[in-house]
Every structure is written in structure tokens, then in C-alpha cells.
Design a protein around this motif. Structure first.
Motif, mmCIF file in Angstrom:
data_model
loop_
_atom_site.group_PDB
_atom_site.id
_atom_site.type_symbol
_atom_site.label_atom_id
_atom_site.label_comp_id
_atom_site.label_asym_id
_atom_site.label_seq_id
_atom_site.Cartn_x
_atom_site.Cartn_y
_atom_site.Cartn_z
ATOM 1 N N GLN A 91 95.853 83.000 73.196
ATOM 2 C CA GLN A 91 96.967 82.513 74.005
ATOM 3 C C GLN A 91 96.641 82.522 75.499
ATOM 4 O O GLN A 91 97.258 81.812 76.281
ATOM 5 C CB GLN A 91 98.210 83.379 73.774
ATOM 6 N N GLY A 92 95.689 83.357 75.900
ATOM 7 C CA GLY A 92 95.383 83.474 77.319
ATOM 8 C C GLY A 92 96.453 84.227 78.080
ATOM 9 O O GLY A 92 96.632 84.012 79.280
ATOM 10 N N LEU A 93 97.175 85.085 77.390
ATOM 11 C CA LEU A 93 98.276 85.821 78.014
ATOM 12 C C LEU A 93 98.048 87.316 77.849
ATOM 13 O O LEU A 93 97.721 87.790 76.762
ATOM 14 C CB LEU A 93 99.604 85.422 77.359
ATOM 15 N N SER A 94 98.194 88.065 78.940
ATOM 16 C CA SER A 94 98.038 89.517 78.911
ATOM 17 C C SER A 94 99.065 90.134 79.838
ATOM 18 O O SER A 94 99.675 89.446 80.673
ATOM 19 C CB SER A 94 96.628 89.922 79.364
ATOM 20 N N VAL A 95 99.240 91.435 79.731
ATOM 21 C CA VAL A 95 100.187 92.129 80.598
ATOM 22 C C VAL A 95 99.737 92.016 82.046
ATOM 23 O O VAL A 95 100.548 91.770 82.947
ATOM 24 C CB VAL A 95 100.329 93.605 80.173
ATOM 25 N N ASP A 96 98.427 92.203 82.297
ATOM 26 C CA ASP A 96 97.926 92.084 83.670
ATOM 27 C C ASP A 96 98.219 90.707 84.246
ATOM 28 O O ASP A 96 98.593 90.574 85.419
ATOM 29 C CB ASP A 96 96.421 92.356 83.706
ATOM 30 N N GLY A 97 98.017 89.673 83.434
ATOM 31 C CA GLY A 97 98.296 88.316 83.905
ATOM 32 C C GLY A 97 99.763 88.113 84.219
ATOM 33 O O GLY A 97 100.124 87.452 85.205
ATOM 34 N N ILE A 98 100.631 88.686 83.384
ATOM 35 C CA ILE A 98 102.069 88.595 83.622
ATOM 36 C C ILE A 98 102.437 89.307 84.922
ATOM 37 O O ILE A 98 103.218 88.795 85.732
ATOM 38 C CB ILE A 98 102.844 89.196 82.435
ATOM 39 N N VAL A 99 101.856 90.480 85.139
ATOM 40 C CA VAL A 99 102.165 91.256 86.343
ATOM 41 C C VAL A 99 101.697 90.513 87.588
ATOM 42 O O VAL A 99 102.410 90.442 88.593
ATOM 43 C CB VAL A 99 101.521 92.657 86.258
ATOM 44 N N ARG A 100 100.497 89.955 87.553
ATOM 45 C CA ARG A 100 100.004 89.207 88.720
ATOM 46 C C ARG A 100 100.921 88.029 89.050
ATOM 47 O O ARG A 100 101.241 87.780 90.213
ATOM 48 C CB ARG A 100 98.588 88.711 88.455
ATOM 49 N N ALA A 101 101.345 87.301 88.017
ATOM 50 C CA ALA A 101 102.242 86.168 88.247
ATOM 51 C C ALA A 101 103.591 86.633 88.787
ATOM 52 O O ALA A 101 104.199 85.967 89.643
ATOM 53 C CB ALA A 101 102.433 85.387 86.945
ATOM 54 N N ALA A 102 104.064 87.773 88.304
ATOM 55 C CA ALA A 102 105.338 88.309 88.781
ATOM 56 C C ALA A 102 105.240 88.715 90.247
ATOM 57 O O ALA A 102 106.173 88.474 91.037
ATOM 58 C CB ALA A 102 105.754 89.505 87.924
ATOM 59 N N VAL A 103 104.136 89.325 90.647
ATOM 60 C CA VAL A 103 103.941 89.710 92.046
ATOM 61 C C VAL A 103 103.915 88.463 92.931
ATOM 62 O O VAL A 103 104.527 88.431 94.004
ATOM 63 C CB VAL A 103 102.636 90.524 92.203
ATOM 64 N N GLU A 104 103.229 87.426 92.495
ATOM 65 C CA GLU A 104 103.177 86.180 93.266
ATOM 66 C C GLU A 104 104.567 85.569 93.409
ATOM 67 O O GLU A 104 104.934 85.068 94.482
ATOM 68 C CB GLU A 104 102.236 85.191 92.579
ATOM 69 N N THR A 105 105.349 85.633 92.346
ATOM 70 C CA THR A 105 106.709 85.101 92.390
ATOM 71 C C THR A 105 107.567 85.884 93.370
ATOM 72 O O THR A 105 108.288 85.305 94.197
ATOM 73 C CB THR A 105 107.348 85.141 90.991
ATOM 74 N N ALA A 106 107.515 87.206 93.288
ATOM 75 C CA ALA A 106 108.323 88.046 94.175
ATOM 76 C C ALA A 106 107.860 87.934 95.620
ATOM 77 O O ALA A 106 108.686 87.982 96.542
ATOM 78 C CB ALA A 106 108.262 89.499 93.708
ATOM 79 N N ASP A 107 106.558 87.791 95.851
ATOM 80 C CA ASP A 107 106.065 87.611 97.223
ATOM 81 C C ASP A 107 106.661 86.355 97.846
ATOM 82 O O ASP A 107 106.966 86.330 99.048
ATOM 83 C CB ASP A 107 104.532 87.495 97.223
ATOM 84 N N ALA A 108 106.807 85.310 97.046
ATOM 85 C CA ALA A 108 107.295 84.030 97.560
ATOM 86 C C ALA A 108 108.818 83.956 97.630
ATOM 87 O O ALA A 108 109.377 83.352 98.550
ATOM 88 C CB ALA A 108 106.768 82.883 96.685
ATOM 89 N N GLU A 109 109.504 84.595 96.675
ATOM 90 C CA GLU A 109 110.946 84.395 96.551
ATOM 91 C C GLU A 109 111.764 85.677 96.613
ATOM 92 O O GLU A 109 112.993 85.628 96.484
ATOM 93 C CB GLU A 109 111.246 83.668 95.231
ATOM 94 N N ALA B 133 107.384 83.104 83.378
ATOM 95 C CA ALA B 133 106.882 82.306 82.258
ATOM 96 C C ALA B 133 106.556 80.885 82.710
ATOM 97 O O ALA B 133 105.523 80.310 82.312
ATOM 98 C CB ALA B 133 107.914 82.287 81.135
ATOM 99 N N GLU B 134 107.402 80.298 83.538
ATOM 100 C CA GLU B 134 107.152 78.958 84.052
ATOM 101 C C GLU B 134 105.882 78.915 84.891
ATOM 102 O O GLU B 134 105.097 77.963 84.809
ATOM 103 C CB GLU B 134 108.343 78.494 84.892
ATOM 104 N N ARG B 135 105.670 79.948 85.699
ATOM 105 C CA ARG B 135 104.465 79.997 86.525
ATOM 106 C C ARG B 135 103.207 80.061 85.667
ATOM 107 O O ARG B 135 102.172 79.492 86.009
ATOM 108 C CB ARG B 135 104.544 81.202 87.468
ATOM 109 N N LEU B 136 103.294 80.753 84.541
ATOM 110 C CA LEU B 136 102.140 80.915 83.655
ATOM 111 C C LEU B 136 102.001 79.768 82.654
ATOM 112 O O LEU B 136 100.944 79.628 82.018
ATOM 113 C CB LEU B 136 102.260 82.245 82.890
ATOM 114 N N GLY B 137 103.056 78.978 82.498
ATOM 115 C CA GLY B 137 103.010 77.894 81.535
ATOM 116 C C GLY B 137 103.254 78.327 80.101
ATOM 117 O O GLY B 137 102.741 77.719 79.157
ATOM 118 N N PHE B 138 104.047 79.395 79.929
ATOM 119 C CA PHE B 138 104.382 79.895 78.598
ATOM 120 C C PHE B 138 105.894 79.924 78.434
ATOM 121 O O PHE B 138 106.646 79.766 79.410
ATOM 122 C CB PHE B 138 103.819 81.306 78.390
#
Length: 313
Positions: A25-43, A54-59
Motif C-alpha cells: 500500500q505504501g502506507l506506514s505510521v511514519d508516513g502518516i505522521v509526516r503528512a500530518a505535520v505538514e498539514t498542521a504546519d500549513a493550516e 488521507a487526502e494529502r497521502l492519496g488514501f
């Protein structure tokens, strides 16, 4: 809410390691956390949701729930991940860098500086550097100050950072409870300033108007302040032309107070505080007799082995 009721699940995920996932799937907890940090940094934290990540990761959102049980748990993971970005002196090159589960786990060394004085490399410089590291972390991630609650589960990076903070005042003559109080005081000061920073960022995101521009447009208010003589005198005296930096001014005043406390404890015990010649950890000196130059038997042995390994001239 379920994660707050069962924090043991979060402890397991934080400390067990979180790089696992389904490689297909290409999905891991670390990947989710990195995407969440990027989202919170921006918004900001208000813009963070499982759906947005999930939208940022494409899942799909449901695919994230297979790895992280909800936003509350995700925020705990995010806090510990960014705590790994702090560089702690003496923790080794690259320690604390990155957002992976094991980042910075080796923790700080107890020494690495002269921990027993307020001079260069002493307790004050180390504690100040720790505070500045926290401030810079909040500047990069303002959402940290928006995280609510006092019952957040700490992970390995967060605990290692706290361990280092305590080590900066170890051996200064403070009681254990005072060490905890000092670290808490400095940490809360940094956090308080970070709340102001986060609020400014949140309002600017919402309005599109910067703090400076908003206050610069308040001429009708400034015209009404002349009836207050002290405020007027301060204004006319240039008090607002080049204001003190709130963080810099406040941090030094807090450290001044800690320094008075440490000096008081030193005067009470009559002990002089010096640094271990091997690791830099503070070593309390007896009022009389031969001075102590090592903090432990291990450091004494390290120094002895070092002398034996050095060839005679």
C-alpha cells in the motif's frame, strides 16, 4: 476520546516503533505522521483531520485508521516526531534529527559542558540553549502551542529532551524537586511565548492581515491615548520605537531568577561547584580537603586510560 481513555495503546505505538506498514500500500505510521505535520504546519491544528491527511497521502480515511486510531493519538505521535528535530549538545552528530520513531532515542549524555556555573558552557548556557531549541521548534511548528491538555503521552524523543533539560541543572546544588520546578518554569515560559506566536499565525491565516498591519491601522485608537500621562511619556520616550524582544527579554529574566536560586543553595551548603574534567558534569566540592575533579569512578578510569594511551614526550 477512546485514545484518551486508553493511553496504553498510544504508549505502545510511540515506544515500539512506528515504521511498520503495508509495503504494497505504501502506507506506514511514519508516513502518516509526516503528512500530518505538514498539514498542521500549513493550516494549524484546527485544519488537521484524518480526512485531510488521507487526502494529502492519496488514501482513504479508513485506511489511515488501520494504523492510527484517531486524531488524538495522531497528535501525540506528531509531538514526539517533531521533538526529535531538536539537537541536544552532547547527544552525538545527527542525534535528534528526523521524525522517525527512533530519532534521538540514544538521548543526551549527562555531561558535555561545565554544568556547575553560569559562565560559558555552564548550566545557564546549556539551559538557555535548551530553551532556544524549544523556541525554534515552536517557530517551525506553531501548532505545538495549540495542543490541548496536560495528559499527553510522551514518546522517546520527548522524554530524551526532558532528560537533557534536567541534566543542565544537575549538580548545581538544587534539590530534585527544584530541578523539576526550574525545567518546568523555563519550559512554560517558552510555551507561553509560543501560544502568542501561534495565535498571531492563526489570526493571520483567518483574516489575511498581519499583526503589524492590523495595529498600524488603529490611528483612531492612538488618538485617544493622550489622557494617560505615563503611557504618553513612554510612547514619546521611544518605548515602542524599538521594543524589547519578548522572548529574549523574558528568557534572560527567568534565567536571572534561577541563577539567584542556585547561588542561594551554594551559599547555604558552602560547596563550590566545579565541572568534571572528563565529561563536564557539575561536581560539588567539599568545604575543605582535596578538591574533586571527577564526577564518578567511571570518569576517573576514563581519564586514567587516556593518560596511559598518550605516549610520553
Amino acid at each position: 476520546m477512546a485514545d484518551r481513555e486508553d493511553p496504553e495503546r498510544t504508549v505502545e505505538l510511540l515506544w515500539k516503533g512506528r515504521g511498520h506498514g503495508d509495503p504494497r500500500q505504501g502506507l506506514s505510521v511514519d508516513g502518516i505522521v509526516r503528512a500530518a505535520v505538514e498539514t498542521a504546519d500549513a493550516e494549524g491544528l484546527e485544519g488537521l483531520s484524518m480526512r485531510r491527511v488521507a487526502e494529502r497521502l492519496g488514501f482513504t480515511t479508513m485506511s489511515l485508521y488501520r494504523h492510527v486510531r484517531g486524531k488524538e493519538q495522531l497528535v501525540d505521535l506528531m509531538c514526539d516526531a517533531v521533538a526529535g528535530e531538536k539537537i541536544r549538545p552532547g547527544a552525538g552528530a545527527g542525534a535528534g534529527a528526523g521524525a522517525g520513531a527512533g530519532a534521538g532515542r540514544e538521548g543526551p549524555r549527562a555531561g558535555g559542558a561545565e554544568g556547575g556555573d553560569a559562565g560559558p558552557g555552564g548550566w545557564r548556557a546549556r539551559l538557555e540553549a535548551w530553551a532556544r531549541g524549544g523556541w525554534e521548534l515552536h517557530r517551525r511548528h506553531p501548532w505545538l502551542a495549540e495542543v490541548p491538555g496536560t495528559r499527553r503521552v510522551p514518546g522517546p524523543n520527548t522524554v530524551a529532551d526532558y532528560e537533557y533539560a534536567l541534566s543542565t541543572v544537575a549538580g548545581t546544588g538544587l534539590a530534585p524537586s527544584e530541578m523539576v520546578a526550574v525545567v518546568g518554569l523555563v519550559g512554560r515560559f517558552v510555551g507561553g511565548e509560543a501560544v502568542r506566536l501561534a495565535e498571531e499565525a492563526r489570526v493571520e491565516r483567518r483574516t489575511g492581515v498581519s499583526e503589524e498591519a492590523w495595529w498600524g491601522a488603529r490611528d483612531s485608537l492612538f488618538e485617544r491615548l493622550g489622557a494617560h500621562p505615563v503611557l504618553t511619556a513612554v510612547w514619546e520616550g521611544g518605548g515602542y520605537d524599538r521594543p524589547e524582544d519578548p522572548f529574549e527579554f523574558g528568557l534572560q529574566r527567568v534565567l536571572d531568577g534561577v541563577e539567584v536560586l542556585i547561588r542561594t543553595r551554594s551559599d547555604e551548603t558552602g560547596d563550590e561547584i566545579m565541572a568534571c574534567v572528563v565529561c563536564g558534569t557539575a561536581v560539588a566540592q567539599p568545604a575543605s580537603g582535596r578538591p574533586r575533579t571527577y564526577c564518578s569512578h567511571a570518569c576517573r578510569q576514563r581519564a586514567y586510560r587516556g593518560r596511559r594511551a598518550t605516549p610520553a614526550p
